[in-house]
Scaffold this active site. Structure first.
Site, PDB file in Angstrom:
ATOM      1  N   GLY A 154       0.765  -1.252   0.000  1.00 56.85           N
ATOM      2  CA  GLY A 154       0.000   0.000   0.000  1.00 56.85           C
ATOM      3  C   GLY A 154       0.792   1.297   0.000  1.00 56.85           C
ATOM      4  N   ASN A 190       5.048   4.591   8.982  1.00 56.42           N
ATOM      5  CA  ASN A 190       3.852   4.285   8.188  1.00 56.42           C
ATOM      6  C   ASN A 190       3.178   2.963   8.565  1.00 56.42           C
ATOM      7  OD1 ASN A 190       2.249   4.248   5.427  1.00 56.42           O
ATOM      8  ND2 ASN A 190       3.421   2.337   5.495  1.00 56.42           N
ATOM      9  N   TYR A 198      -8.133   2.318  16.615  1.00 53.28           N
ATOM     10  CA  TYR A 198      -7.432   2.970  15.502  1.00 53.28           C
ATOM     11  C   TYR A 198      -7.582   4.491  15.587  1.00 53.28           C
ATOM     12  CZ  TYR A 198      -6.194   3.777  10.544  1.00 53.28           C
ATOM     13  OH  TYR A 198      -5.617   4.208   9.370  1.00 53.28           O
ATOM     14  N   ILE A 206      -7.832   5.548   0.808  1.00 52.55           N
ATOM     15  CA  ILE A 206      -6.910   5.391  -0.319  1.00 52.55           C
ATOM     16  C   ILE A 206      -6.917   3.913  -0.697  1.00 52.55           C
ATOM     17  CG2 ILE A 206      -4.550   5.754  -1.136  1.00 52.55           C
ATOM     18  CD1 ILE A 206      -5.645   8.411  -0.149  1.00 52.55           C
ATOM     19  N   PRO A 259      -4.596  -2.534   0.205  1.00 55.39           N
ATOM     20  CA  PRO A 259      -5.197  -3.743   0.786  1.00 55.39           C
ATOM     21  C   PRO A 259      -5.976  -3.457   2.074  1.00 55.39           C
ATOM     22  CG  PRO A 259      -2.998  -4.241  -0.037  1.00 55.39           C
ATOM     23  CD  PRO A 259      -3.180  -2.755  -0.196  1.00 55.39           C
TER      24      PRO A 259
HETATM   25  N1  LIG Z   1      -5.228   3.215   3.033  1.00 56.04           N
HETATM   26  C1  LIG Z   1      -5.851   4.213   3.628  1.00 56.04           C
HETATM   27  O1  LIG Z   1      -6.921   4.650   3.198  1.00 56.04           O
HETATM   28  C2  LIG Z   1      -5.266   4.849   4.859  1.00 56.04           C
HETATM   29  C3  LIG Z   1      -5.916   5.992   5.357  1.00 56.04           C
HETATM   30  C4  LIG Z   1      -5.389   6.623   6.469  1.00 56.04           C
HETATM   31  C5  LIG Z   1      -4.250   6.134   7.070  1.00 56.04           C
HETATM   32  N2  LIG Z   1      -3.651   4.999   6.594  1.00 56.04           N
HETATM   33  C6  LIG Z   1      -2.448   4.531   7.272  1.00 56.04           C
HETATM   34  O2  LIG Z   1      -1.414   4.349   6.338  1.00 56.04           O
HETATM   35  C7  LIG Z   1      -0.530   3.322   6.778  1.00 56.04           C
HETATM   36  C8  LIG Z   1      -0.378   2.280   5.673  1.00 56.04           C
HETATM   37  O3  LIG Z   1      -1.640   1.697   5.409  1.00 56.04           O
HETATM   38  P1  LIG Z   1      -1.973   0.898   4.070  1.00 56.04           P
HETATM   39  O4  LIG Z   1      -3.325   1.308   3.673  1.00 56.04           O
HETATM   40  O5  LIG Z   1      -0.848   1.011   3.127  1.00 56.04           O
HETATM   41  O6  LIG Z   1      -2.085  -0.586   4.673  1.00 56.04           O
HETATM   42  P2  LIG Z   1      -1.526  -1.990   4.143  1.00 56.04           P
HETATM   43  O7  LIG Z   1      -2.226  -2.995   4.973  1.00 56.04           O
HETATM   44  O8  LIG Z   1      -1.602  -2.066   2.669  1.00 56.04           O
HETATM   45  O9  LIG Z   1       0.022  -1.945   4.536  1.00 56.04           O
HETATM   46  C9  LIG Z   1       0.462  -1.933   5.877  1.00 56.04           C
HETATM   47  C10 LIG Z   1       1.859  -2.532   5.951  1.00 56.04           C
HETATM   48  O10 LIG Z   1       2.296  -2.456   7.323  1.00 56.04           O
HETATM   49  C11 LIG Z   1       2.911  -3.683   7.658  1.00 56.04           C
HETATM   50  N3  LIG Z   1       2.853  -3.912   9.109  1.00 56.04           N
HETATM   51  C12 LIG Z   1       1.753  -4.230   9.863  1.00 56.04           C
HETATM   52  N4  LIG Z   1       2.113  -4.388  11.140  1.00 56.04           N
HETATM   53  C13 LIG Z   1       3.460  -4.172  11.206  1.00 56.04           C
HETATM   54  C14 LIG Z   1       4.408  -4.200  12.263  1.00 56.04           C
HETATM   55  N5  LIG Z   1       4.049  -4.502  13.523  1.00 56.04           N
HETATM   56  N6  LIG Z   1       5.705  -3.906  11.983  1.00 56.04           N
HETATM   57  C15 LIG Z   1       6.072  -3.622  10.717  1.00 56.04           C
HETATM   58  N7  LIG Z   1       5.228  -3.603   9.667  1.00 56.04           N
HETATM   59  C16 LIG Z   1       3.930  -3.878   9.923  1.00 56.04           C
HETATM   60  C17 LIG Z   1       2.116  -4.740   6.874  1.00 56.04           C
HETATM   61  O11 LIG Z   1       2.838  -5.965   6.752  1.00 56.04           O
HETATM   62  C18 LIG Z   1       1.899  -4.018   5.552  1.00 56.04           C
HETATM   63  O12 LIG Z   1       2.956  -4.271   4.662  1.00 56.04           O
HETATM   64  C19 LIG Z   1      -1.153   2.773   8.067  1.00 56.04           C
HETATM   65  O13 LIG Z   1      -0.554   3.396   9.182  1.00 56.04           O
HETATM   66  C20 LIG Z   1      -2.607   3.183   7.943  1.00 56.04           C
HETATM   67  O14 LIG Z   1      -3.233   3.267   9.188  1.00 56.04           O
HETATM   68  C21 LIG Z   1      -4.136   4.347   5.493  1.00 56.04           C
END
Ligand SMILES: NC(=O)c1ccc[n+]([C@@H]2O[C@H](COP(=O)([O-])OP(=O)(O)OC[C@H]3O[C@@H](n4cnc5c(N)ncnc54)[C@H](O)[C@@H]3O)[C@@H](O)[C@H]2O)c1
Length: 252
Positions: free
Chosen positions: A17, A85, A150, A185, A188
């Site tokens: 992501g 992140n 969260y 966004i 996954p």
């Molecule tokens: N996608 C969205 O709409 C969105 C919106 C707001 C905030 N966020 C934030 O952005 C960040 C990334 O989210 P994303 O959407 O890419 O999610 P994602 O699930 O696609 O990716 C998250 C990644 O973090 C890794 N991860 C999880 N726990 C971990 C740990 N303990 N140590 C190291 N790595 C770990 C996972 O293996 C994965 O590769 C997160 O902090 C999420 O809360 C995402």
């Protein structure tokens, strides 16, 4: 000269992501990116594919941070940027959340970000400054009913980032700290949320890109552009702020 030429930058949770998109964009702009993730197999293979350096890490483990910083110091003798992140987003409201799930979310997001900032500042001081970005969410600004832990963790990240920014400024550390607040966004994490909460399988749609746009969901590069900006010297006057990337969702 590229926008983050030769900067040494850590991105956590870079095997999927937003973290993966950030790493790609930073590498394209000349940075040396250390990609960390708990999923070592995927992270290692993606890092070799895009030209990053992989380091296996569980951000919720304090000692993983000193190991990571030792690795970066030995390899580069400097650190210019950290993108905190990595994250998870289990769906649970206040009535159903378990103490175990609450603690896991707080541990990964809030403790992980805290340890990341604390250990990065030590190393950034060696080369006279740096930039920290902490990934928060619009959940920090409005609260999400289905995500109590969260929302709490992301709210904590928002105010912790401001505290760090003020401390660094008052002590003339030349280290900036900002939080970034995406809305939905297409990653996954959000695909899972859509399936569970609204029964929509975005990737199974006939034209996923068109459906994404219709639903007002952003793409990872919308966030990655902001990360490149905040990691670059273009944002040298910006610290303690909250960058919202939500197509106006929180103002309507
Ligand atoms: N996608 C969205 O709409 C969105 C919106 C707001 C905030 N966020 C934030 O952005 C960040 C990334 O989210 P994303 O959407 O890419 O999610 P994602 O699930 O696609 O990716 C998250 C990644 O973090 C890794 N991860 C999880 N726990 C971990 C740990 N303990 N140590 C190291 N790595 C770990 C996972 O293996 C994965 O590769 C997160 O902090 C999420 O809360 C995402």
């Amino acid at each position: 000269m590229k926008r983050v030429e030769d900067k040494v930058i850590i991105v956590t949770g870079a095997a999927s992501g937003l973290g993966l998109a950030d790493a790609k964009a930073l590498i394209a702009e000349g940075a040396k990116v250390i990609m960390t993730d708990i999923d070592a197999e995927k992270g290692d293979s993606l890092a070799s594919e895009i030209g990053g350096i992989f380091f296996a890490q569980d951000v919720s483990n304090e000692s993983s941070w000193s190991e990571l910083m030792k690795f970066v110091e030995n390899k580069f003798a400097r650190l210019d940027g950290l993108v905190n992140n990595a994250g998870i987003a289990p769906i649970a409201n206040i009535e159903e959340v378990t103490t175990q799930s609450w603690r896991e979310v707080i541990n990964i997001h809030l403790d992980g970000t805290f340890w990341g900032c604390q250990s990065a500042i030590k190393l950034m001081k060696i080369n006279g400054g740096g930039s920290i970005v902490n990934m928060s969410s619009t959940a920090a600004l409005i609260g999400l009913g289905s995500y109590v832990a969260y929302s709490a963790a992301k709210g904590g990240i928002r105010s912790m980032s401001k505290s760090i920014a003020i401390h660094c400024r008052q002590n003339k550390l030349n280290i900036r700290c900002n939080s970034v607040h995406p809305g939905s966004i297409s990653t996954p994490m959000v695909h899972h949320a859509l399936k569970t909460l609204v029964g929509k399988d975005l990737l199974a749609e006939e034209d996923p890109e068109e459906t994404r746009k219709e639903m007002g969901i952003g793409e990872p590069s919308d966030v990655a552009h902001m990360i490149v900006y905040l990691m670059s010297n273009e944002s040298k006057h910006i610290t303690g702020t909250e960058m919202v990337i939500d197509n106006g969702d929180t103002v309507i």
